[in-house]
Each structure stands twice: as structure tokens, then as C-alpha cells.
Design an enzyme around this catalytic site. Structure first.
Site, PDB file in Angstrom:
ATOM      1  N   GLY A 191       0.814  -1.209   0.000  1.00 13.92           N
ATOM      2  CA  GLY A 191       0.000   0.000   0.000  1.00 13.92           C
ATOM      3  C   GLY A 191       0.845   1.256   0.000  1.00 13.92           C
ATOM      4  O   GLY A 191       1.680   1.453   0.879  1.00 13.92           O
TER       5      GLY A 191
ATOM      6  N   VAL B 254      -1.799  -7.870  -3.773  1.00 18.97           N
ATOM      7  CA  VAL B 254      -1.508  -9.010  -2.898  1.00 18.97           C
ATOM      8  C   VAL B 254      -2.797  -9.803  -2.693  1.00 18.97           C
ATOM      9  O   VAL B 254      -3.807  -9.260  -2.233  1.00 18.97           O
ATOM     10  CB  VAL B 254      -0.932  -8.534  -1.547  1.00 18.97           C
ATOM     11  CG1 VAL B 254      -0.814  -9.702  -0.571  1.00 18.97           C
ATOM     12  CG2 VAL B 254       0.431  -7.880  -1.752  1.00 18.97           C
TER      13      VAL B 254
ATOM     14  N   GLU C 244     -18.155  18.197   2.370  1.00 17.39           N
ATOM     15  CA  GLU C 244     -17.307  18.860   1.381  1.00 17.39           C
ATOM     16  C   GLU C 244     -17.852  18.656  -0.026  1.00 17.39           C
ATOM     17  O   GLU C 244     -17.879  19.591  -0.840  1.00 17.39           O
ATOM     18  CB  GLU C 244     -15.879  18.326   1.504  1.00 17.39           C
ATOM     19  CG  GLU C 244     -15.185  18.787   2.780  1.00 17.39           C
ATOM     20  CD  GLU C 244     -13.867  18.092   3.038  1.00 17.39           C
ATOM     21  OE1 GLU C 244     -13.083  18.602   3.856  1.00 17.39           O
ATOM     22  OE2 GLU C 244     -13.625  17.031   2.432  1.00 17.39           O
TER      23      GLU C 244
ATOM     24  N   ALA D 259      -5.584  11.023   7.715  1.00 14.93           N
ATOM     25  CA  ALA D 259      -4.223  11.134   7.194  1.00 14.93           C
ATOM     26  C   ALA D 259      -3.201  11.325   8.310  1.00 14.93           C
ATOM     27  O   ALA D 259      -2.130  10.712   8.291  1.00 14.93           O
ATOM     28  CB  ALA D 259      -4.144  12.287   6.195  1.00 14.93           C
TER      29      ALA D 259
ATOM     30  N   ASP E 205      -5.652   2.861   7.993  1.00 18.96           N
ATOM     31  CA  ASP E 205      -7.058   2.467   8.117  1.00 18.96           C
ATOM     32  C   ASP E 205      -7.241   0.975   8.359  1.00 18.96           C
ATOM     33  O   ASP E 205      -8.334   0.535   8.700  1.00 18.96           O
ATOM     34  CB  ASP E 205      -7.829   2.847   6.849  1.00 18.96           C
ATOM     35  CG  ASP E 205      -8.005   4.342   6.697  1.00 18.96           C
ATOM     36  OD1 ASP E 205      -7.679   5.069   7.657  1.00 18.96           O
ATOM     37  OD2 ASP E 205      -8.451   4.790   5.630  1.00 18.96           O
TER      38      ASP E 205
ATOM     39  N   GLY F 172      -0.306   4.448   0.263  1.00 19.84           N
ATOM     40  CA  GLY F 172      -1.067   5.594   0.747  1.00 19.84           C
ATOM     41  C   GLY F 172      -0.263   6.403   1.747  1.00 19.84           C
ATOM     42  O   GLY F 172       0.972   6.398   1.733  1.00 19.84           O
ATOM     43  N   PHE F 173      -0.963   7.089   2.638  1.00 19.53           N
ATOM     44  CA  PHE F 173      -0.278   7.962   3.599  1.00 19.53           C
ATOM     45  C   PHE F 173       0.718   7.186   4.457  1.00 19.53           C
ATOM     46  O   PHE F 173       1.878   7.578   4.598  1.00 19.53           O
ATOM     47  CB  PHE F 173      -1.303   8.654   4.505  1.00 19.53           C
ATOM     48  CG  PHE F 173      -2.106   9.718   3.810  1.00 19.53           C
ATOM     49  CD1 PHE F 173      -1.506  10.898   3.396  1.00 19.53           C
ATOM     50  CD2 PHE F 173      -3.452   9.539   3.574  1.00 19.53           C
ATOM     51  CE1 PHE F 173      -2.245  11.888   2.761  1.00 19.53           C
ATOM     52  CE2 PHE F 173      -4.201  10.518   2.930  1.00 19.53           C
ATOM     53  CZ  PHE F 173      -3.597  11.693   2.530  1.00 19.53           C
TER      54      PHE F 173
END
Length: 473
Positions: free
Chosen positions: A27, A95, A186, A340, A323, A29-30
């Protein structure tokens, strides 16, 4: 001298890397990207595996959906971000299995060994057991989802421009957003701004007063995780902007162009050409997979319940961050939120923990530094909770903009986004209002490695020699 190059596990790396421990990160991501940055240039071999070849700045997906920015403004190629480090290899793939006993991951029909495994595969959307709703109400988790929302909305406005029937135009100019968390607020605020501005300036037959965005949530207030004062401020702004709030209303059924709600006002029917879903989050399926392989417990959201060092019980070499993990080892016992800020801090701490282990050292326990939470609900207007300091309006928007620009990992994207934000605020013009693709092509998109097909007559063996060449020899 050219940088040392290698392809982990297929061709052995050159000395001295051969003796270094192998860290596999799943992964980009952040959390995964931060772990890569922390391990770059260190005496470890790192393999970063991701289904996409880019890092996505997910908090700004709503701006892609509403045409404020384009896809490339919120995504950065992983190879350019970390792949140029001599000890990091970036591989594209998904994976599909983990073997904790053999210390191997399986992807692209290969088994790759690891000394340390960091799972940072993030989360996806859930429809609470009603997966048949997904094509009716796109979520907002990947770029293609944002593209689909924008395509559906703009196509509805184009049809409305040519529709003589007032009721049909009213239907086409209506949007329902399910979920009043930060993403839903948002998106709702940005869509009502887009519709009214676009109709005033770009469409000749449509009435801006008919534009309707309905924000639905089963809880009592919008932004339920924030202070009630900030929730009230955000709700007031959204209502003044033209967003209808339907709180304490649960989605009972979805059909093409129709949402059925149940709540304090009984059963309600909403008709809308565009329906969006931001209501549910589920952990990556790797959580359930690893739980099955290792016996690690998971919480109701499918997140792995981890130890204080983010390791899986019984497997100190496997860490889950972001997460994907349920981290309860906090001062108040409450799990860290899937945001994040915590993900970045988790990734950095686990990388430092692995390096410390290799050196025979121990780190102080992980402590999350809470910088607060925020949400932008309109031009120049945001709400922010900075550890008890509540800020709204223009000051909140400035803090929101600075925080998001700071978290964006790519400098070019920072500059581009800041420029586009200033241009949009000054001119009210959006630069990414393109209708592309076919209906629903952005849903169920395949990701990962796509293998090029070769005609059987020219098929190459594992050594790169064709069968024809073998027969000729």
C-alpha cells in the site's frame, strides 16, 4: 556512477544489499509512503507493492468530482516519489494471499519472502450489506469514482439544458449525497457551488433556483465527530448555500433516480438524477485475509486489532497501520481515527521501530500527536477543531488549505493546487469540467498489473527463448 539497480527476489541484489533485511510494504497511501520515506537510504531492502502506480491524496477527491482540479493534481507516481531511492523497489500488483508461517506474500503469481511486512492497504466503501446499491450511488474512494460522479452530474445538466419539461429539469438538477461526515459535507458544498455557478455562466436554459443538493445522514447532526458548535456552523453555511439537510434519516432503499428514506418524518421519497455515497467505510480485505491466516482479531469494521507496536498478535514481524488497524493503545482507550494524520505518524513510527530492532534498540511507545480535524464546506469557508480551538469561516479555510498543502507529498502538486484554488476563488471558474468515458465505466474498474498477450506461436519461455527457437536448435 549510476545508481545501483536490482529487482528484488527475481535477480539477487548486489552486495552489500544481499545481507540486508527485506521489508515488504503493501500500500502506497499515507502510511505506506511515509514508511518508505523513513526507510529510504537505510540498510534495508524495501519492496513497495500497490495496485496503482500512484499515491492518491484522497481528502481532495471531492474537488475532482466537482471539477475544481484534475486527476493529476491529487495523484503522484510512486516511482518518482520513492522508487529512485537505491534500496527501494516499487512493484505494481495486488496481494492476494499472505503466508505468515513461510513469511511470504503472493501477488502476480509470485511468492515473495519478507523479513518484515507492513500492511498499509487502507480502506474502501461499504454499503452495509447492500452491494446492489453501488452502481446506483457511486462512492468516492478512488479517482475513477470521482470521475463517475462528475460525469453523471455534468451529463444531467447537459440533458436538462435540452429538456422542455420543468419537472424533468428539476429532477436532472437534483443531487443526493448520502453521508454527512467530512467527505459528504465537502462534496455537497462543492456540488451546489458548481451547479449554481455553472448554470449562471454556462447554461442558457436552466434556472439556478432549481438546483438542489440534499445531504442525508442517519445521525442527528452533520460532522458528528466534531464539536457541536462546529457542526452547527457547518450546517448553517451549507443551508445558506442551498444544501438541504436531512438528518436522522436512514436510507431504506435505492432505485435508479430515487432514494427512499425513513426517519422522524416517516417515509420520504427523493428523486434525483445524481446520487453519491460517502456513508460507510470498511477496512481493506487484507484485514480479513490475515485474520484468517493468523488468527488475529478484527473489529466490527474489519480492522486488525494490533499490539502497541502495531504488530499482529503472535507475529511481531507483521505490522498493520493506517485504516487497516484498530489501535486502542491510546491514553483514553479510544481507537485512532482513520485519517491522514494518524496514518502518517503510524508509518513513520513503524519504520523507525524496524530500524531500531535491527540495531538492538527499543523506541519509546507510540504516542499520537493530535493536530485536530477540519472540513471545508464552501469557498473561503471551513471549520477546524485544533485540539479544542474552534475556528470557522475564512480563518478556518486558511488553516485547512495550509494543512492540506503540507500533507500533499509532491511539491509540484502543491504549487498546482494552490494556483488553481486561487484562480477558482478569483474567477469562480472550474478547470476540469470534462465529460469523458462511457456510462458506469468508472465503476468496478480493474487495477493492478495487466499482462500483455503474446501470440502462442511467438510465446517465450521463462528464459526468454521462444519454442520455435528451441525446435530449430
Amino acid at each position: 556512477m549510476a545508481a545501483e539497480r536490482f529487482f528484488l527476489e527475481l535477480d539477487s541484489p548486489e552486495a552489500p544489499m544481499r545481507a540486508w533485511p527485506h521489508v515488504v510494504i503493501v500500500g502506497g497511501g499515507f502510511a505506506g509512503l511515509k514508511a518508505c520515506h523513513a526507510l529510504a537510504g537505510k540498510p534495508v531492502r524495501v519492496t513497495l507493492i500497490d495496485k496503482r502506480n500512484f499515491n492518491l491524496f484522497q481528502p481532495l477527491l471531492y474537488q475532482v468530482a466537482s471539477g475544481l482540479v484534475s486527476e493529476a493534481d491529487v495523484a503522484s507516481p510512486l516511482r518518482q516519489m520513492v522508487g529512485q531511492a537505491p534500496n527501494i523497489q516499487v512493484l505494481l500488483g495486488e496481494v492476494v494471499d499472505i503466508d505468515p508461517q513461510a513469511r511470504e506474500v503472493v501477488f502476480n503469481d509470485h511468492r515473495y519472502g519478507y523479513d518484515h511486512l507492513i500492511l498499509a492497504s487502507g480502506s474502501g466503501s461499504t454499503y452495509f450489506g447492500r452491494e446492489e446499491w453501488r452502481p446506483l450511488a457511486p462512492p468516492m474512494k478512488i479517482l475513477e469514482h470521482a470521475d463517475e460522479i462528475r460525469r453523471r452530474l455534468l451529463m444531467a445538466l447537459e440533458e436538462a439544458e435540452q429538456s422542455p419539461a420543468p419537472e424533468r429539469r428539476r429532477f436532472l438538477q437534483t443531487v443526493v449525497v448520502v453521508g454527512a461526515g467530512p467527505a459528504g459535507c465537502e462534496l455537497a458544498g462543492s456540488l451546489i457551488e458548481l451547479m449554481r455557478r455553472a448554470i449562471r455562466s454556462d447554461f442558457k436554459q436552466l434556472d439556478p433556483a432549481l438546483c438542489r443538493v440534499v445531504l442525508v445522514d442517519p445521525l442527528e447532526r452533520v460532522l458528528p465527530t466534531m464539536h457541536p458548535k462546529l457542526s452547527a456552523a457547518a450546517a448553517g453555511y451549507l443551508q445558506r448555500a442551498g444544501v438541504e439537510l436531512r438528518t436522522l434519516a436512514k436510507v431504506e432503499a435505492l432505485a435508479p433516480g430515487r432514494v427512499t428514506l425513513t426517519g422522524r418524518e416517516g417515509v420520504q421519497q427523493l428523486e434525483a438524477a445524481t446520487i453519491c455515497w460517502t456513508a460507510g467505510v470498511r477496512a481493506s480485505r487484507l484485514g480479513a485475509l490475515l485474520a484468517d491466516r493468523s488468527g488475529c482479531p478484527v473489529d466490527r469494521g474489519g480492522r486488525l486489532v494490533v499490539e502497541p507496536d502495531f504488530s499482529v498478535p503472535g507475529h511481531p514481524e507483521i505490522h498493520a497501520v493506517g485504516d487497516l488497524c484498530a489501535y486502542h493503545h491510546t491514553r483514553d482507550g479510544q481507537p485512532l481515527p482513520g485519517m491522514a494524520g494518524p496514518a502518517v505518524q503510524m508509518g513513520a513510527w513503524v519504520a523507525a521501530h524496524i530500524l531500531a530492532q535491527r540495531q538492538g534498540r527499543t523506541l519509546p511507545p507510540f504516542r499520537f500527536t493530535d493536530l485536530g480535524s477540519m472540513a471545508v464546506v464552501g469557498p473561503w469557508y471551513a471549520v477546524a477543531d485544533l485540539r479544542g480551538l474552534h475556528v470557522t469561516g475564512l480563518a478556518g479555510w486558511i488553516l485547512w488549505a495550509l494543512a492540506h498543502l503540507a500533507f500533499i507529498p509532491d511539491t509540484e502538486n502543491r504549487i498546482t493546487l494552490f494556483t488553481k484554488w486561487m484562480w477558482q476563488i478569483a474567477t469562480r471558474q472550474r478547470t476540469a469540467l470534462l465529460i469523458t468515458g462511457r456510462p458506469d465505466q468508472h465503476l468496478g474498474v480493474d487495477v493492478g498489473l495487466f499482462r500483455a498477450e503474446l501470440h502462442p506461436e511467438n510465446d517465450l519461455g521463462e528464459d526468454g527463448v521462444s519454442e520455435d527457437d528451441v525446435r530449430a536448435a
